[in-house]
Design an enzyme around this catalytic site. Sequence first.
Site, PDB file in Angstrom:
ATOM      1  N   ASP A   1      31.375 -17.889  93.616  1.00  9.21           N
ATOM      2  CA  ASP A   1      31.830 -18.802  94.670  1.00  9.21           C
ATOM      3  C   ASP A   1      30.758 -19.038  95.734  1.00  9.21           C
ATOM      4  O   ASP A   1      30.963 -19.820  96.662  1.00  9.21           O
ATOM      5  CB  ASP A   1      33.096 -18.242  95.341  1.00  9.21           C
ATOM      6  CG  ASP A   1      34.279 -18.273  94.381  1.00  9.21           C
ATOM      7  OD1 ASP A   1      34.280 -19.123  93.469  1.00  9.21           O
ATOM      8  OD2 ASP A   1      35.190 -17.444  94.528  1.00  9.21           O
TER       9      ASP A   1
ATOM     10  N   GLN B   1      39.927 -14.993  86.313  1.00  7.57           N
ATOM     11  CA  GLN B   1      41.266 -15.588  86.257  1.00  7.57           C
ATOM     12  C   GLN B   1      41.831 -15.485  84.849  1.00  7.57           C
ATOM     13  O   GLN B   1      43.018 -15.195  84.668  1.00  7.57           O
ATOM     14  CB  GLN B   1      41.216 -17.046  86.715  1.00  7.57           C
ATOM     15  CG  GLN B   1      40.903 -17.179  88.200  1.00  7.57           C
ATOM     16  CD  GLN B   1      40.789 -18.612  88.668  1.00  7.57           C
ATOM     17  OE1 GLN B   1      40.920 -19.549  87.874  1.00  7.57           O
ATOM     18  NE2 GLN B   1      40.531 -18.793  89.944  1.00  7.57           N
TER      19      GLN B   1
ATOM     20  N   SER C   1      35.440 -15.216  83.174  1.00  5.41           N
ATOM     21  CA  SER C   1      36.394 -15.639  84.205  1.00  5.41           C
ATOM     22  C   SER C   1      37.401 -14.540  84.504  1.00  5.41           C
ATOM     23  O   SER C   1      38.149 -14.103  83.632  1.00  5.41           O
ATOM     24  CB  SER C   1      37.138 -16.895  83.729  1.00  5.41           C
ATOM     25  OG  SER C   1      38.288 -17.094  84.522  1.00  5.41           O
TER      26      SER C   1
ATOM     27  N   SER D   1      41.215 -13.299  96.644  1.00  6.29           N
ATOM     28  CA  SER D   1      41.590 -12.745  95.330  1.00  6.29           C
ATOM     29  C   SER D   1      42.563 -11.579  95.493  1.00  6.29           C
ATOM     30  O   SER D   1      43.565 -11.471  94.774  1.00  6.29           O
ATOM     31  CB  SER D   1      40.340 -12.243  94.601  1.00  6.29           C
ATOM     32  OG  SER D   1      39.499 -13.315  94.305  1.00  6.29           O
TER      33      SER D   1
ATOM     34  N   GLY E   1      43.470 -22.498  91.771  1.00  6.31           N
ATOM     35  CA  GLY E   1      43.298 -22.103  90.369  1.00  6.31           C
ATOM     36  C   GLY E   1      43.778 -20.689  90.123  1.00  6.31           C
ATOM     37  O   GLY E   1      44.415 -20.394  89.109  1.00  6.31           O
TER      38      GLY E   1
ATOM     39  N   ARG F   1      41.386 -29.462  86.539  1.00  9.27           N
ATOM     40  CA  ARG F   1      40.718 -28.234  86.069  1.00  9.27           C
ATOM     41  C   ARG F   1      41.302 -27.753  84.734  1.00  9.27           C
ATOM     42  O   ARG F   1      42.485 -27.930  84.458  1.00  9.27           O
ATOM     43  CB  ARG F   1      40.812 -27.152  87.159  1.00  9.27           C
ATOM     44  CG  ARG F   1      40.066 -27.603  88.408  1.00  9.27           C
ATOM     45  CD  ARG F   1      40.145 -26.606  89.512  1.00  9.27           C
ATOM     46  NE  ARG F   1      39.406 -25.395  89.213  1.00  9.27           N
ATOM     47  CZ  ARG F   1      39.399 -24.322  89.989  1.00  9.27           C
ATOM     48  NH1 ARG F   1      40.085 -24.331  91.126  1.00  9.27           N
ATOM     49  NH2 ARG F   1      38.709 -23.258  89.663  1.00  9.27           N
TER      50      ARG F   1
HETATM   51  C1  S3P Z   1      38.918 -15.729  91.225  1.00  8.72           C
HETATM   52  C2  S3P Z   1      38.028 -15.842  90.204  1.00  8.72           C
HETATM   53  C3  S3P Z   1      36.946 -16.828  90.155  1.00  8.72           C
HETATM   54  C4  S3P Z   1      36.669 -17.435  91.530  1.00  8.72           C
HETATM   55  C5  S3P Z   1      37.930 -17.807  92.244  1.00  8.72           C
HETATM   56  C6  S3P Z   1      38.811 -16.566  92.437  1.00  8.72           C
HETATM   57  C7  S3P Z   1      39.983 -14.729  91.136  1.00  8.72           C
HETATM   58  O1  S3P Z   1      37.309 -17.858  89.267  1.00  8.72           O
HETATM   59  O2  S3P Z   1      35.849 -18.582  91.395  1.00  8.72           O
HETATM   60  O3  S3P Z   1      37.625 -18.342  93.522  1.00  8.72           O
HETATM   61  O4  S3P Z   1      40.631 -14.446  92.163  1.00  8.72           O
HETATM   62  O5  S3P Z   1      40.201 -14.201  90.043  1.00  8.72           O
HETATM   63  P1  S3P Z   1      37.028 -17.707  87.685  1.00  8.72           P
HETATM   64  O6  S3P Z   1      37.766 -16.539  87.218  1.00  8.72           O
HETATM   65  O7  S3P Z   1      37.533 -18.966  87.049  1.00  8.72           O
HETATM   66  O8  S3P Z   1      35.541 -17.559  87.582  1.00  8.72           O
END
Ligand code: S3P
Length: 475
Positions: free
Chosen positions: A349, A199, A197, A52, A124, A152
Amino acid sequence: MAPKRQWRKAAIGVSLDPVQPMIMPMNDAPTILKATPSTRLKGDVRVPGDKSVSHRAVMLGAVAIGETRIRGLLEAADVIRTVQAMTALGAHIERDADGTWSVQGTGVGGWREPEGTIDFGNSGTGVRLTAGLVATTPIKAIFTGDESLSRRPMGRITDPLRRFGAKIDTAPGGTLPMRIIGAKDPVPIEYELPVPSAQVKSAVLLAALNAPGTTTVIEPVICRDHTERMLKAFGADVEEEWSARGRLVHLTGQKELKACDIEVPADPSSAAFPLAAALLCADSRVTVRDVLLNPTRTGLIETLHEMGAEIRILEPHQSGGEVIGHLQAETSRLRGVVVPAERAPSMIDEYPILAVLAAFAEGTTRMEGLAELRVKECDRLQVTAEALAACGAEVKTGEDWMEITGTGGRPLKGGAVIDAHHDHRIAMSFLVLGLAAQEPVTVRGAEMIATSFPGFVSLMRELGADIARVEAAEA
Ligand code: S3P
């Protein structure tokens, strides 16, 4: 000064840089790995940089003014895709021979229109956060991904990003490929996250960087906060506030970001695999050094402590605005616990590996609030449950929960061939299971491990784990 290698793009979208084979060993040939029961895992290791933090360091560097220098960047396929994407959008990125990366940004809103499509592979985080940055930049970009990423949901980011004024088209059902035409005159928004989330939160905050006025994101449940922390380090105008609705993050846009130096700590989500192996395999003790211990990421450690695991945090200290420490685990008798839904974002995760651990514990472990697991690299709830059952575990699932009754410390049967379903964490979790089972476990599609944990096999072997590549005929 160490010689620099500039990032070059080959026709197939993969860099020709000589470091490439080392950092992106993925090819079309599926890898099959076999984990054979092992004991006495010992050692002191460092796992690669946090995924991240690595994505965000490259992205913020790409929109900052000046040279951002990044040490400890995760050189895995997902992050390399982000490096390639930022290069296509106008940033200048180089890697020194000593492994330090430097990113020359374009300034907020300064990206150019990329030629052709940008392929984010399995990532993602890469696609969703980049979409945020493009949404308020007046350019057109088309994003694609691999088979897993193409399934996704993108609706969770397209909804708020359209409100900034971006025009976005996706495939039917809100999946990739996605075409974004960034807003010429973006407007700030207020957005309450409908799903917990990071993300989605990050996509909105990154879009807000080039919107005039103040954008507010409301998170009823706290998710990882690396974007906010790093934005502050780059000089963004970010403020936090607590209210009855949850945590509010305000960002006032159209202020330039200033490049800075970033040291990426080791990834706690990767550290989880050697630590779990040490907990399960007899007579083991493993230390993983310099792990990121940000409280939005430590749900697994909290849960393991409740399960009775011998896991210690050594020398915790602050570095670059984050808590970092060494984690040491040794063979432990685990007991089942209830993992509450509120804890899910801080260990989202880690459920596949926790499920493996629970299968060896005494009694039943119940995990709640798992709806988000269904939209990860695969449907992790279903795939984890099926793979555990194939290895002889007692598992029950519902729409958003899983219950596992463990063996009480005895080895599970194992002996199964598990498909990774394009998911690095499924692959690593079931290899760990194989190390503690009665019979070896074989994982097909293990090349996906390179998306987040290059060197996983050699690190585990260095600790004494018997994990080896096998040919299709032997699997
Ligand atoms: C992440 C957020 C998580 C995590 C992903 C990394 C990030 O996803 O599962 O591996 O770096 O912001 P979500 O935000 O969809 O939960």
